[in-house]
Design a protein around this motif. Structure first.
Motif, PDB file in Angstrom:
ATOM      1  N   ASP A  45      -2.154  13.133  -1.038  1.00  0.00           N
ATOM      2  CA  ASP A  45      -1.431  11.926  -1.439  1.00  0.00           C
ATOM      3  C   ASP A  45      -0.305  12.270  -2.412  1.00  0.00           C
ATOM      4  O   ASP A  45       0.814  11.789  -2.284  1.00  0.00           O
ATOM      5  N   LEU A  46      -0.595  13.115  -3.386  1.00  0.00           N
ATOM      6  CA  LEU A  46       0.413  13.467  -4.383  1.00  0.00           C
ATOM      7  C   LEU A  46       1.516  14.338  -3.804  1.00  0.00           C
ATOM      8  O   LEU A  46       2.694  14.146  -4.102  1.00  0.00           O
ATOM      9  N   VAL A  47       1.152  15.286  -2.975  1.00  0.00           N
ATOM     10  CA  VAL A  47       2.153  16.193  -2.398  1.00  0.00           C
ATOM     11  C   VAL A  47       3.027  15.450  -1.401  1.00  0.00           C
ATOM     12  O   VAL A  47       4.238  15.626  -1.358  1.00  0.00           O
ATOM     13  N   ALA A  48       2.416  14.564  -0.615  1.00  0.00           N
ATOM     14  CA  ALA A  48       3.205  13.785   0.359  1.00  0.00           C
ATOM     15  C   ALA A  48       4.043  12.714  -0.334  1.00  0.00           C
ATOM     16  O   ALA A  48       5.193  12.491   0.000  1.00  0.00           O
TER      17      ALA A  48
ATOM     18  N   ILE B  42      -7.462   1.233   7.262  1.00  0.00           N
ATOM     19  CA  ILE B  42      -7.727   2.083   6.107  1.00  0.00           C
ATOM     20  C   ILE B  42      -6.429   2.130   5.311  1.00  0.00           C
ATOM     21  O   ILE B  42      -5.388   2.525   5.828  1.00  0.00           O
ATOM     22  N   ALA B  43      -6.499   1.691   4.059  1.00  0.00           N
ATOM     23  CA  ALA B  43      -5.306   1.609   3.217  1.00  0.00           C
ATOM     24  C   ALA B  43      -5.523   2.393   1.930  1.00  0.00           C
ATOM     25  O   ALA B  43      -6.622   2.412   1.385  1.00  0.00           O
ATOM     26  N   ARG B  44      -4.468   3.027   1.469  1.00  0.00           N
ATOM     27  CA  ARG B  44      -4.493   3.714   0.175  1.00  0.00           C
ATOM     28  C   ARG B  44      -3.642   2.899  -0.785  1.00  0.00           C
ATOM     29  O   ARG B  44      -2.472   2.633  -0.508  1.00  0.00           O
TER      30      ARG B  44
ATOM     31  N   VAL C 111       0.827  -1.211   0.000  1.00  0.00           N
ATOM     32  CA  VAL C 111       0.000   0.000   0.000  1.00  0.00           C
ATOM     33  C   VAL C 111       0.858   1.256   0.000  1.00  0.00           C
ATOM     34  O   VAL C 111       2.049   1.215   0.318  1.00  0.00           O
ATOM     35  N   ARG C 112       0.236   2.367  -0.359  1.00  0.00           N
ATOM     36  CA  ARG C 112       0.906   3.668  -0.278  1.00  0.00           C
ATOM     37  C   ARG C 112       0.899   4.190   1.149  1.00  0.00           C
ATOM     38  O   ARG C 112       1.824   4.854   1.583  1.00  0.00           O
ATOM     39  N   ASP C 113      -0.189   3.920   1.856  1.00  0.00           N
ATOM     40  CA  ASP C 113      -0.359   4.437   3.215  1.00  0.00           C
ATOM     41  C   ASP C 113      -1.383   3.562   3.914  1.00  0.00           C
ATOM     42  O   ASP C 113      -2.261   2.995   3.268  1.00  0.00           O
ATOM     43  N   LEU C 114      -1.257   3.418   5.243  1.00  0.00           N
ATOM     44  CA  LEU C 114      -2.289   2.708   5.989  1.00  0.00           C
ATOM     45  C   LEU C 114      -2.370   3.229   7.401  1.00  0.00           C
ATOM     46  O   LEU C 114      -1.413   3.766   7.941  1.00  0.00           O
ATOM     47  N   ARG C 115      -3.554   3.101   7.952  1.00  0.00           N
ATOM     48  CA  ARG C 115      -3.771   3.487   9.354  1.00  0.00           C
ATOM     49  C   ARG C 115      -4.800   2.529   9.950  1.00  0.00           C
ATOM     50  O   ARG C 115      -5.610   1.952   9.244  1.00  0.00           O
TER      51      ARG C 115
END
Length: 103
Positions: free
Chosen positions: A94-97, A55-57, A44-48
């Protein structure tokens, strides 16, 4: 529409196209443990964590079966894998980070 980061164009396109650049999903399971989180991070790109959900991106819809497989292979009960709608703010952050180029 375009999104800039540090003066550099990181995404460009129609609004609908930009809103589909990342997909956020809720993975509802019976319990969350560190082993599962470690297994999901490379996928994943990110998860919490939110209670017994994660929650995953992810980059694309094709990533979803890999997430489900990672949960099931650890013997956890998968109750739901629900896509969430992206807002323009979500895509921007998401894009900026992340700094990926889309366009």
């Amino acid at each position: 529409m375009g999104i800039l980061k540090d003066g550099r164009l990181v995404a460009a396109g129609e609004l609908q196209s930009l809103l589909q650049t990342a997909l956020e999903v809720e993975i509802e399971i019976d319990r969350v443990d560190e082993g599962l989180l470690a297994a999901l991070r490379p996928l994943v790109r990110d998860l919490r964590r939110e209670g017994t959900s994660i929650i995953a991106r992810v980059a694309e819809r094709e990533d979803l079966p890999r997430l489900a497989r990672a949960v099931v292979e650890r013997g956890l009960a998968l109750y739901a894998l629900r896509p969430r709608s992206n807002s323009l703010e979500d895509v921007f952050l998401d894009l900026v980070a992340g700094g990926e180029d889309h366009g």
